[in-house]
Design an enzyme around this catalytic site. Structure first.
Site, PDB file in Angstrom:
ATOM      1  N   CYS A   1     -68.543  -8.576  32.847  1.00 56.95           N
ATOM      2  CA  CYS A   1     -67.984  -9.217  34.036  1.00 56.95           C
ATOM      3  C   CYS A   1     -68.022 -10.728  33.811  1.00 56.95           C
ATOM      4  O   CYS A   1     -69.106 -11.304  33.662  1.00 56.95           O
ATOM      5  CB  CYS A   1     -68.819  -8.838  35.258  1.00 56.95           C
TER       6      CYS A   1
ATOM      7  N   CYS B   1     -61.014 -11.545  33.260  1.00 55.81           N
ATOM      8  CA  CYS B   1     -61.695 -10.637  34.190  1.00 55.81           C
ATOM      9  C   CYS B   1     -61.525  -9.274  33.546  1.00 55.81           C
ATOM     10  O   CYS B   1     -60.412  -8.914  33.143  1.00 55.81           O
ATOM     11  CB  CYS B   1     -61.039 -10.668  35.566  1.00 55.81           C
TER      12      CYS B   1
HETATM   13  N1  DGL Z   1     -64.683  -7.573  36.406  1.00 57.94           N
HETATM   14  C1  DGL Z   1     -65.105  -8.826  36.968  1.00 57.94           C
HETATM   15  C2  DGL Z   1     -64.879  -9.950  35.956  1.00 57.94           C
HETATM   16  O1  DGL Z   1     -64.768  -9.729  34.766  1.00 57.94           O
HETATM   17  C3  DGL Z   1     -64.546  -9.299  38.271  1.00 57.94           C
HETATM   18  C4  DGL Z   1     -64.234  -8.480  39.434  1.00 57.94           C
HETATM   19  C5  DGL Z   1     -64.922  -8.986  40.722  1.00 57.94           C
HETATM   20  O2  DGL Z   1     -64.445  -9.945  41.362  1.00 57.94           O
HETATM   21  O3  DGL Z   1     -65.932  -8.397  41.030  1.00 57.94           O
HETATM   22  O4  DGL Z   1     -64.837 -11.087  36.336  1.00 57.94           O
END
Ligand code: DGL
Length: 289
Positions: free
Chosen positions: A91, A205
Site C-alpha cells: 500500500c 496505488c
Molecule cells: N492500495 C492502497 C495504495 O497502494 C490505497 C487504497 C486506499 O486508499 O486505501 O495506496
C-alpha cells in the site's frame, strides 16, 4: 501439508515451518492482491498470508496521524496472529508514511511500496510523466522527496484520485463500473506540452493494476504503465532468499484475513479464490470514530 497459521500455531516450534518463511502481504483492501501474485510467483514455497484492513479502507481519506496509529494497531494484531518472517506493506498510502514507525516498533523486516518515480524518470523519453496515486500519497513529503531526488529533469504530474481505488474494488466484487468513471480519474495524467506528451504513468496505488487492461483501452494515447509489483517481489527475495530448488514444503492455499469482511460478497470470494485465497477469516478491528 497445510499449516494452520490462523489458529495461532507458533511456527517456531516446528522445524519444517521454521525453514519455510511466512510472508504477510498487507493492504487497506484488495489492492495488495496485485503484489500477492508476484510474491507468490517469486516464492511459491512460502506460507503467504494476505491481510486487508478493509475496516479502515480507504486509507486515502485518513489524516497522517490517524493512519500511523491505525496501521501500527492493526500490525500489532497481525504479527501476534501470523508470526510473519517478513511483511510487505502493499500500500503506497501507508508505506509513504508509516514505514519508519513500523520499523521502530517491530524487529521483522518490512518491504514497502512507494511511487516508482526513479524508474519512471529513467523510462520517460518525453520527460513528462505522471504519478497516479491516492490523495494521501500525492500529498506526502516522501513522494515530493522522490521527485526532487530522481526526477528533477522531468515535469511530473501528480494525480490524486479520490475514486479509483474504490472503483477497482467494485470491479473485483463484480459490480458494474462505467468506462467514463475510470476515464475521468485517469484523464489528468495525460498532458501535452509543446510537441511532447506524457509517455509514462506510474501506478502508485496497488489497487490500480486491477484496472490496468481497462485503463490501457481508455487512455487518450498509449503510454507505459509502471506496476511496481515485480520489483517488490524481487526485494522480498533479496531479503529472504529465492525459493529453494526442491522445497521441502509446498505451501497450500494462502489464508486471507479481513478486519471487517463487510464487503465479502460471493463474487469477491470467487475472485479471492482465483488469487489462491480460499480460506478467508476475520480479525475484527472496527475503525474508531
Ligand atoms: N492500495 C492502497 C495504495 O497502494 C490505497 C487504497 C486506499 O486508499 O486505501 O495506496
Amino acid at each position: 501439508m497445510r499449516v494452520d497459521l490462523l489458529a495461532g500455531t507458533a511456527y517456531g516450534t516446528s522445524p519444517v515451518i521454521a525453514r519455510t518463511p511466512t510472508i504477510l502481504v498487507f493492504d487497506s483492501g484488495l489492492g495488495g492482491l496485485t503484489v500477492l501474485s508476484e510474491v507468490t510467483r517469486a516464492r511459491p514455497d512460502a506460507q503467504i498470508v494476505y491481510a486487508a484492513d478493509d475496516a479502515g479502507f480507504p486509507y486515502g481519506r485518513l489524516s497522517e496521524t490517524e493512519l500511523v496509529e491505525r496501521v501500527l494497531a492493526v500490525m500489532e494484531r497481525l504479527v501476534q496472529r501470523c508470526h510473519p518472517d517478513l511483511v510487505v506493506i502493499a500500500c503506497n498510502t501507508a508505506s509513504t508514511l508509516v514505514l519508519p514507525a513500523l520499523r521502530a516498533r517491530f524487529t521483522i523486516p518490512f518491504v514497502g511500496t512507494v511511487p516508482a518515480v526513479k524508474p519512471a524518470a529513467e523510462l520517460s523519453r518525453s520527460r513528462l510523466f505522471s504519478v497516479l496515486a491516492t490523495p494521501g500519497t500525492v500529498a506526502r513529503d516522501y513522494t515530493r522527496g522522490l521527485i526532487e531526488t530522481y526526477a528533477a529533469a522531468c515535469e511530473v504530474t501528480l494525480v490524486g484520485s479520490t475514486r479509483l481505488a474504490g472503483l477497482a474494488e467494485a470491479a473485483l466484487k463484480g459490480e458494474p463500473v462505467e468506462d467514463d468513471a475510470i476515464l475521468a480519474e485517469i484523464a489528468p495524467c495525460f498532458v501535452e506540452r509543446d510537441s511532447e506528451r506524457t509517455d509514462v504513468v506510474t501506478l502508485s496505488c496497488t489497487h490500480y493494476p486491477l484496472l490496468l487492461e481497462r485503463m490501457r483501452r481508455l487512455a487518450p494515447w498509449p503510454v507505459s504503465w509502471i506496476d511496481p509489483a515485480p520489483a517488490i517481489a524481487r526485494r522480498v527475495t533479496q531479503l529472504i532468499g529465492p525459493a529453494p530448488p526442491r522445497p521441502l514444503l509446498v505451501a497450500g492455499e494462502a489464508p486471507a484475513l479481513f478486519t471487517s469482511g463487510a464487503g465479502l460478497t460471493g463474487p469477491l470470494r470467487i475472485a479471492l479464490a482465483g488469487y489462491g485465497l480460499a480460506q478467508v477469516s476475520l480479525e475484527p478491528m472496527p475503525l474508531a470514530n
